[in-house]
Enzyme design. Structure first.
Site, PDB file in Angstrom:
ATOM      1  N   GLY A  28      16.634  61.099  54.353  1.00 21.29           N
ATOM      2  CA  GLY A  28      17.845  60.302  54.563  1.00 21.29           C
ATOM      3  C   GLY A  28      18.582  60.813  55.794  1.00 21.29           C
ATOM      4  N   LEU A  29      19.576  60.041  56.205  1.00 18.66           N
ATOM      5  CA  LEU A  29      20.347  60.375  57.406  1.00 18.66           C
ATOM      6  C   LEU A  29      21.080  61.705  57.259  1.00 18.66           C
ATOM      7  CD1 LEU A  29      22.001  56.879  58.039  1.00 18.66           C
ATOM      8  CD2 LEU A  29      20.202  57.951  59.445  1.00 18.66           C
ATOM      9  N   SER A  37      23.915  62.250  54.572  1.00 18.70           N
ATOM     10  CA  SER A  37      23.714  61.336  53.428  1.00 18.70           C
ATOM     11  C   SER A  37      23.881  62.081  52.102  1.00 18.70           C
ATOM     12  CB  SER A  37      22.336  60.666  53.498  1.00 18.70           C
ATOM     13  OG  SER A  37      21.305  61.634  53.482  1.00 18.70           O
ATOM     14  N   SER A  56      13.494  64.001  57.916  1.00 21.90           N
ATOM     15  CA  SER A  56      12.119  63.455  57.949  1.00 21.90           C
ATOM     16  C   SER A  56      12.148  61.952  58.266  1.00 21.90           C
ATOM     17  CB  SER A  56      11.356  63.755  56.651  1.00 21.90           C
ATOM     18  OG  SER A  56      12.122  63.638  55.478  1.00 21.90           O
TER      19      SER A  56
HETATM   20  N1  ATP Z   1      27.785  61.253  46.109  1.00 21.37           N
HETATM   21  C1  ATP Z   1      27.571  62.190  47.027  1.00 21.37           C
HETATM   22  N2  ATP Z   1      26.357  62.786  47.131  1.00 21.37           N
HETATM   23  C2  ATP Z   1      26.137  63.733  48.075  1.00 21.37           C
HETATM   24  N3  ATP Z   1      27.054  64.172  48.967  1.00 21.37           N
HETATM   25  C3  ATP Z   1      28.289  63.607  48.907  1.00 21.37           C
HETATM   26  C4  ATP Z   1      28.594  62.603  47.949  1.00 21.37           C
HETATM   27  N4  ATP Z   1      29.877  62.229  48.117  1.00 21.37           N
HETATM   28  C5  ATP Z   1      30.360  62.970  49.139  1.00 21.37           C
HETATM   29  N5  ATP Z   1      29.412  63.808  49.616  1.00 21.37           N
HETATM   30  C6  ATP Z   1      29.625  64.748  50.740  1.00 21.37           C
HETATM   31  O1  ATP Z   1      28.803  64.324  51.821  1.00 21.37           O
HETATM   32  C7  ATP Z   1      28.357  65.459  52.568  1.00 21.37           C
HETATM   33  C8  ATP Z   1      26.840  65.455  52.608  1.00 21.37           C
HETATM   34  O2  ATP Z   1      26.396  66.526  53.400  1.00 21.37           O
HETATM   35  P1  ATP Z   1      24.972  67.187  53.242  1.00 21.37           P
HETATM   36  O3  ATP Z   1      24.950  68.390  54.143  1.00 21.37           O
HETATM   37  O4  ATP Z   1      24.620  67.359  51.828  1.00 21.37           O
HETATM   38  O5  ATP Z   1      24.046  66.030  53.865  1.00 21.37           O
HETATM   39  P2  ATP Z   1      22.568  66.136  54.389  1.00 21.37           P
HETATM   40  O6  ATP Z   1      21.941  64.827  54.102  1.00 21.37           O
HETATM   41  O7  ATP Z   1      21.898  67.355  53.833  1.00 21.37           O
HETATM   42  O8  ATP Z   1      22.771  66.281  55.941  1.00 21.37           O
HETATM   43  P3  ATP Z   1      21.926  67.077  57.045  1.00 21.37           P
HETATM   44  O9  ATP Z   1      20.655  66.308  57.271  1.00 21.37           O
HETATM   45  O10 ATP Z   1      22.827  67.050  58.243  1.00 21.37           O
HETATM   46  O11 ATP Z   1      21.676  68.473  56.527  1.00 21.37           O
HETATM   47  C9  ATP Z   1      28.908  66.707  51.885  1.00 21.37           C
HETATM   48  O12 ATP Z   1      30.104  67.079  52.523  1.00 21.37           O
HETATM   49  C10 ATP Z   1      29.195  66.185  50.464  1.00 21.37           C
HETATM   50  O13 ATP Z   1      30.233  66.898  49.835  1.00 21.37           O
HETATM   51  N1  ADX Z   2      19.504  65.504  67.304  1.00 18.93           N
HETATM   52  C1  ADX Z   2      19.649  65.761  66.010  1.00 18.93           C
HETATM   53  N2  ADX Z   2      19.290  64.822  65.092  1.00 18.93           N
HETATM   54  C2  ADX Z   2      19.437  65.091  63.785  1.00 18.93           C
HETATM   55  N3  ADX Z   2      19.930  66.248  63.277  1.00 18.93           N
HETATM   56  C3  ADX Z   2      20.293  67.209  64.157  1.00 18.93           C
HETATM   57  C4  ADX Z   2      20.176  67.002  65.546  1.00 18.93           C
HETATM   58  N4  ADX Z   2      20.623  68.128  66.159  1.00 18.93           N
HETATM   59  C5  ADX Z   2      20.995  68.986  65.207  1.00 18.93           C
HETATM   60  N5  ADX Z   2      20.804  68.451  63.996  1.00 18.93           N
HETATM   61  C6  ADX Z   2      21.028  69.182  62.733  1.00 18.93           C
HETATM   62  O1  ADX Z   2      19.734  69.483  62.222  1.00 18.93           O
HETATM   63  C7  ADX Z   2      19.589  69.018  60.898  1.00 18.93           C
HETATM   64  C8  ADX Z   2      18.355  68.130  60.741  1.00 18.93           C
HETATM   65  O2  ADX Z   2      17.217  68.901  60.740  1.00 18.93           O
HETATM   66  P1  ADX Z   2      15.900  68.383  60.011  1.00 18.93           P
HETATM   67  O3  ADX Z   2      16.252  67.900  58.666  1.00 18.93           O
HETATM   68  O4  ADX Z   2      14.909  69.484  60.137  1.00 18.93           O
HETATM   69  O5  ADX Z   2      15.515  67.130  60.944  1.00 18.93           O
HETATM   70  S1  ADX Z   2      14.116  66.388  61.031  1.00 18.93           S
HETATM   71  O6  ADX Z   2      14.427  65.127  61.733  1.00 18.93           O
HETATM   72  O7  ADX Z   2      13.203  67.228  61.814  1.00 18.93           O
HETATM   73  O8  ADX Z   2      13.648  66.162  59.654  1.00 18.93           O
HETATM   74  C9  ADX Z   2      20.801  68.203  60.576  1.00 18.93           C
HETATM   75  O9  ADX Z   2      21.327  68.848  59.446  1.00 18.93           O
HETATM   76  C10 ADX Z   2      21.754  68.396  61.664  1.00 18.93           C
HETATM   77  O10 ADX Z   2      22.742  69.277  61.199  1.00 18.93           O
END
Ligand code: ATP
Ligand code: ADX
Length: 199
Positions: free
Chosen positions: A34-35, A38, A108
Site C-alpha cells: 500500500g501507499l 496507508s 512493494s
Molecule cells: N485505521 C488506521 N490504520 C492504520 N493507520 C492509521 C489508521 N488511522 C490513522 N492511522 C495513522 O496513519 C499513519 C500510518 O503510518 P504508517 O507508518 O503505519 O504507514 P505505512 O503504510 O507503513 O507507511 P510507509 O510506507 O511510509 O512506512 C500512522 O500515523 C497511523 O497512526
Molecule cells: N521516493 C520514495 N518513495 C516512497 N517511499 C520513500 C521514498 N523515499 C523515502 N521513502 C521512505 O521509504 C519507505 C518506503 O520503503 P519501502 O517500503 O522499502 O519501498 S518500496 O517501494 O521499495 O517497497 C517509506 O516509508 C518512506 O518513508
C-alpha cells in the site's frame, strides 16, 4: 555458468512441518502492500503484538528498518525497489521456514515483484494484504512529512506522486484503513488466519 553451480543444497534435519507441530500453529507471510502512510507498519505491528501476546511465533519486517541495514545500498529507482522486494521475499521465506508468522510492511508498488515473491511460496503461504487508503488521506496523515517534501520537489520518484503504485488485482485481504480502525484491521486478519487454520 551460474554463480551457484558449485554449491550443494543441504536438507535440514528439522523441517518446517516439525516446527509447526512443535509450535502448535502454522507459518505464513502476511505481505502488506500500500501507499506510504496507508498504515502498513501500524497495522503490522499491532497484529504482531496481538500474536505475541497469544504465544504465537511472529516477526515484522519493516521497510524503513530494513533499508537501514540489509538494503541500505538500495534507493527508490524501479530497479532498486524490485531488488528490495526480491531480497525481502527471500528473507520472508526463511522466516516462514523457521515456523513464524512473518508480516512485511513494504510499499512493494509493482505487481510483477509481488508475483515473483508469491511464486517463492507454497499454496496458501503467501497472503497479500492490501492496505487500501486514498492518497488524499495518506497525504493528510503524512506522518513523516514526506508527501510535503515530494510536493515541494525535495524527494523524487515518490510513490503516488511521480512514481507508480500498482494496486493488487486479487489480494487475499483488503483493509480500507480510512474506514476501519487499527483494531478492526487486526480482527479481519486474525479471522482470515483462523479460517485458513494457520492459527
Ligand atoms: N485505521 C488506521 N490504520 C492504520 N493507520 C492509521 C489508521 N488511522 C490513522 N492511522 C495513522 O496513519 C499513519 C500510518 O503510518 P504508517 O507508518 O503505519 O504507514 P505505512 O503504510 O507503513 O507507511 P510507509 O510506507 O511510509 O512506512 C500512522 O500515523 C497511523 O497512526
Ligand atoms: N521516493 C520514495 N518513495 C516512497 N517511499 C520513500 C521514498 N523515499 C523515502 N521513502 C521512505 O521509504 C519507505 C518506503 O520503503 P519501502 O517500503 O522499502 O519501498 S518500496 O517501494 O521499495 O517497497 C517509506 O516509508 C518512506 O518513508
Amino acid at each position: 555458468m551460474s554463480k551457484s553451480s558449485n554449491i550443494t543444497w543441504h536438507e535440514a534435519a528439522i523441517t518446517k512441518e516439525d516446527r509447526h507441530r512443535h509450535n502448535g500453529h502454522g507459518s505464513c507471510v502476511l505481505w502488506f502492500t500500500g501507499l506510504s502512510g496507508s498504515g502498513k507498519s501500524t497495522i503490522a505491528n499491532a497484529f504482531s503484538s496481538h500474536l505475541f501476546q497469544e504465544g504465537i511465533s511472529e516477526y515484522v519486517l519493516d521497510g524503513d528498518n530494513i533499508r537501514h541495514g540489509l538494503n541500505k545500498d538500495l534507493g527508490f529507482s524501479d530497479e532498486d525497489r524490485s531488488e528490495n522486494i526480491r531480497r525481502i521475499g527471500e528473507v520472508a521465506k526463511l522466516f516462514v521456514d523457521s515456523g513464524a508468522i512473518v508480516t512485511t510492511a513494504f510499499i512493494s508498488p509493482f505487481r510483477s515483484d509481488r508475483q515473483l515473491v508469491r511464486d517463492l511460496f507454497a499454496e496458501g503461504e503467501f497472503i497479500e494484504v492490501y492496505v487500501h487508503c486514498p492518497i488524499e488521506e495518506c497525504e493528510r496523515r503524512d506522518p513523516k512529512q514526506l508527501y510535503a517534501k515530494a510536493r515541494r520537489g525535495e524527494i523524487k520518484d515518490f510513490t503516488g506522486i511521480d512514481s507508480p503504485y500498482e494496486e493488487p488485482l486479487a489480494p487475499e485481504i483488503t483493509i480500507r484503513s480510512d474506514l476501519a480502525s487499527v483494531e478492526e484491521a487486526v480482527n479481519i486478519i486474525k479471522q482470515y488466519l483462523i479460517e485458513k487454520k494457520v492459527i
